[in-house]
Write a protein that holds these residues in place. Sequence first.
Motif, PDB file in Angstrom:
ATOM      1  N   PHE A 159      -1.666 -19.477 -23.636  1.00  0.00           N
ATOM      2  CA  PHE A 159      -1.460 -18.037 -23.543  1.00  0.00           C
ATOM      3  C   PHE A 159      -0.188 -17.737 -22.755  1.00  0.00           C
ATOM      4  O   PHE A 159       0.332 -18.594 -22.037  1.00  0.00           O
ATOM      5  CB  PHE A 159      -2.659 -17.371 -22.850  1.00  0.00           C
ATOM      6  CG  PHE A 159      -3.968 -17.591 -23.542  1.00  0.00           C
ATOM      7  CD1 PHE A 159      -4.430 -16.693 -24.492  1.00  0.00           C
ATOM      8  CD2 PHE A 159      -4.739 -18.713 -23.265  1.00  0.00           C
ATOM      9  CE1 PHE A 159      -5.627 -16.909 -25.143  1.00  0.00           C
ATOM     10  CE2 PHE A 159      -5.941 -18.929 -23.902  1.00  0.00           C
ATOM     11  CZ  PHE A 159      -6.396 -18.024 -24.850  1.00  0.00           C
ATOM     12  N   ALA A 160       0.277 -16.494 -22.891  1.00  0.00           N
ATOM     13  CA  ALA A 160       1.454 -16.053 -22.154  1.00  0.00           C
ATOM     14  C   ALA A 160       1.211 -14.645 -21.625  1.00  0.00           C
ATOM     15  O   ALA A 160       0.620 -13.804 -22.316  1.00  0.00           O
ATOM     16  CB  ALA A 160       2.698 -16.064 -23.032  1.00  0.00           C
ATOM     17  N   VAL A 161       1.676 -14.388 -20.398  1.00  0.00           N
ATOM     18  CA  VAL A 161       1.615 -13.049 -19.824  1.00  0.00           C
ATOM     19  C   VAL A 161       2.644 -12.946 -18.703  1.00  0.00           C
ATOM     20  O   VAL A 161       2.806 -13.874 -17.915  1.00  0.00           O
ATOM     21  CB  VAL A 161       0.199 -12.719 -19.288  1.00  0.00           C
ATOM     22  CG1 VAL A 161      -0.134 -13.532 -18.043  1.00  0.00           C
ATOM     23  CG2 VAL A 161       0.032 -11.233 -19.014  1.00  0.00           C
ATOM     24  N   HIS A 162       3.369 -11.869 -18.682  1.00  0.00           N
ATOM     25  CA  HIS A 162       4.304 -11.540 -17.603  1.00  0.00           C
ATOM     26  C   HIS A 162       5.191 -12.742 -17.229  1.00  0.00           C
ATOM     27  O   HIS A 162       5.295 -13.119 -16.065  1.00  0.00           O
ATOM     28  CB  HIS A 162       3.531 -11.056 -16.376  1.00  0.00           C
ATOM     29  CG  HIS A 162       4.411 -10.439 -15.331  1.00  0.00           C
ATOM     30  ND1 HIS A 162       5.240  -9.372 -15.572  1.00  0.00           N
ATOM     31  CD2 HIS A 162       4.602 -10.773 -14.022  1.00  0.00           C
ATOM     32  CE1 HIS A 162       5.903  -9.073 -14.467  1.00  0.00           C
ATOM     33  NE2 HIS A 162       5.534  -9.909 -13.518  1.00  0.00           N
ATOM     34  N   GLY A 163       5.801 -13.351 -18.234  1.00  0.00           N
ATOM     35  CA  GLY A 163       6.750 -14.433 -17.980  1.00  0.00           C
ATOM     36  C   GLY A 163       6.123 -15.761 -17.622  1.00  0.00           C
ATOM     37  O   GLY A 163       6.828 -16.660 -17.133  1.00  0.00           O
TER      38      GLY A 163
END
Length: 749
Positions: free
Chosen positions: A218-222
């Motif tokens: 997953f990816a979030v806020h860099g």
Amino acid sequence: MTYTLEPLDLDAHAELLHGWVTHPRSVYWGMRGASVETVRKAYAEIAGDPHHDAWLGRLDGEPVFLAETYEPAHSELAGQYRVADGDVGMHVLVAPPAPGATPKHGLTSGVMRAVMSFIFADPRAHRVVVEPDERNAAIARKNAEVGFVEERRVQLSDKVARLSFCTRAAYERTAPEPPAHLTPETMAVAHRRLVAKAIAEFSHERILTPQPLPGGGFAVHGHRFQAHRYGLEHWVVDADSLARDDGGPVDAMAFVAGLAGTLGIPDKLVGTYLEEIAATLAGAAWKHHHERLDARALVHADFQAIEAAMTEGHPGFVANNGRIGFGLADHEAYAPEAGQPVRLVWLAVRKDESDFTAGEGVSEDAFYAAELGPETLDRFGTRLRGLGLDPADYRFLPAHPWQWEHKHAITFAPDIARRSIVPLGTGNDRYRAQQSIRTFFNTDRPDRHYVKTALAIQNMGFLRGLSPTYMRATPPINDWVADVVRGDDTLRACGFDVLRELASAGYTGDAYHRSGFVSAHQRMLAALWRESPLPRLAPGERLATMASLLHRDRSGRSLAAELVAASGLPADRWVATYLRAYVRLVVHCILRHDLAFMPHGENLILVLDGHVPTRVFMKDIGEEVAVMSTERPLPAAIERIRIDVSDDVKALALHTDVFDGFLRHLAGILDVDGVLPWSRFWTLVAECVAEHGADHPELRGRLALDRPEFHHSCLNRLQLRNTLQMVDLTDQAGSLIFAGTLVNPIAAR
């Protein structure tokens, strides 16, 4: 490295001590050639001298030094200089290295700081006095390191000595060694774990929305990461997998600062919230560096060892370990994870300017007699009479040493000057700080009560004070709740009981109370006493905070998994036994009595039998219990605990406080560790609730606890909205923030 001091035990330490004081390196100690019996006799005389104490010092549990403290007025120094109040004499001997052992670099410097910090932890100490032999240049250098200034040479009976002094201010000005826990390595671990938690909990509260990556993860806020996703929108983020898109180091401060707008932190409170994040990181680094017992050892540890080993603070809050106001020395002295003995400061306060409220069967005089003992009461009375005061006009209040030093002695200075408040010194009993930080457990007399004190530090969204006015109702509330619990057959069958807060006291004679304006200053000088659970244990039973079920050690092992393994039971049977001791009682209290507790991990004490939680004690009753009914009769004195809420909000006492607030974390741990699948865990919870319904058909369906969804109440959103005071304590239900609904994990099972 952790330094500790304990009273010297001649029976246990005589041989060890003899080897130290007769070693050639200890020539200035004056005991070369002494026999073991001679050494024993010398220190037996010290033990019998009320003005002289000897202490064994340890480094990470290993005996490495001897310290002596004494009152100069009762020593040979009395004729050499003008002794002042607050002077403390000191001797220190660092153990010689064992044959063939490598000397520990910095040991003597560390010992000197440990002893000086130990002395100055007593608020009565203002200056330390030493008189080393003038030939001992090495110790003179070490003395200078911590702020001693030589005044002159004096002739004593056995030497020419360097008479030297170090004030508290001079010691505090000396440059300390870099804190051992604040290293790039430990802080990197703390950053990763806190960012992982922030992603998990902010996503759970629908503040962040991680996006799946094509190749997995997953990816979030860099940031990119691997995670397990479960029901209740619960995330278990793999901290080791965290990576920043720009290749930089994982940094919790930068992560939060970059999200300040998204998180909705008011501009004026961003700095305060970041300070709590920084303090949480510092605490995590300290705990990581100083871990004494891993999860396997904790399975067999005693109650206080488990209490001190906890690392998380709170499973939901991201900034959960702020303690704004504590310095490094305060953390070492008073933080629960430091595990240091603390002697409380006792104050006499005028009866006509204070309150004392006792629970059923408790009288004030008998209470103090049992809690303090005749020797201490006589000492306090002598102190008052010596000031021309009548002890009958005063009652006694315990105070946190930090609170006395930083608040009482300054904020209440006029009251002290007019003798409405009289400092009496420390009590005899030693205590250990609990996870709630301002509550103390009596380690010398475990049968005596917990003591909860006011503590004006900012921690997890609140200034941790106690209101004398608010606490007048605390013992009656506890009496009523205890009667309800102990009079209920179902709750007795669960083994459930409450630890009554059976006495409270507070000072109200100050200008802050007389002003008529509400302020935090009205919550700075009060205390309450809570029953100890130890006298209620059966043979073979032991205690652990329920928060320990969510604990992971430094290597990632979970205590819950280790307890299940040690019990020898199948995991589902272990969990079912635990749920009967915990969930069943919460359900019954809600449905039968409209009674809601705050049953999170730190508020419950588990009773373990064969490593299985079989029953529980509830604590923190006075501040956090509620009767959710406008019709149920209540004594007038406790009417404040009544709240008028909808059935949907009543059900949150189970859905939010138990399911979302605690069990989702435990279920995630057991699933990730391969102990019990998430689905099976919640089937067991559903069966526990259904079994209660079958046993009590008249209550089944009353609040539709198995409804498909429930309101999603968000804790971090409360703190982010106002990190200085998360909720209005007079209207906690009205302070809640919701973010839609969550699917009920026991629905349709």
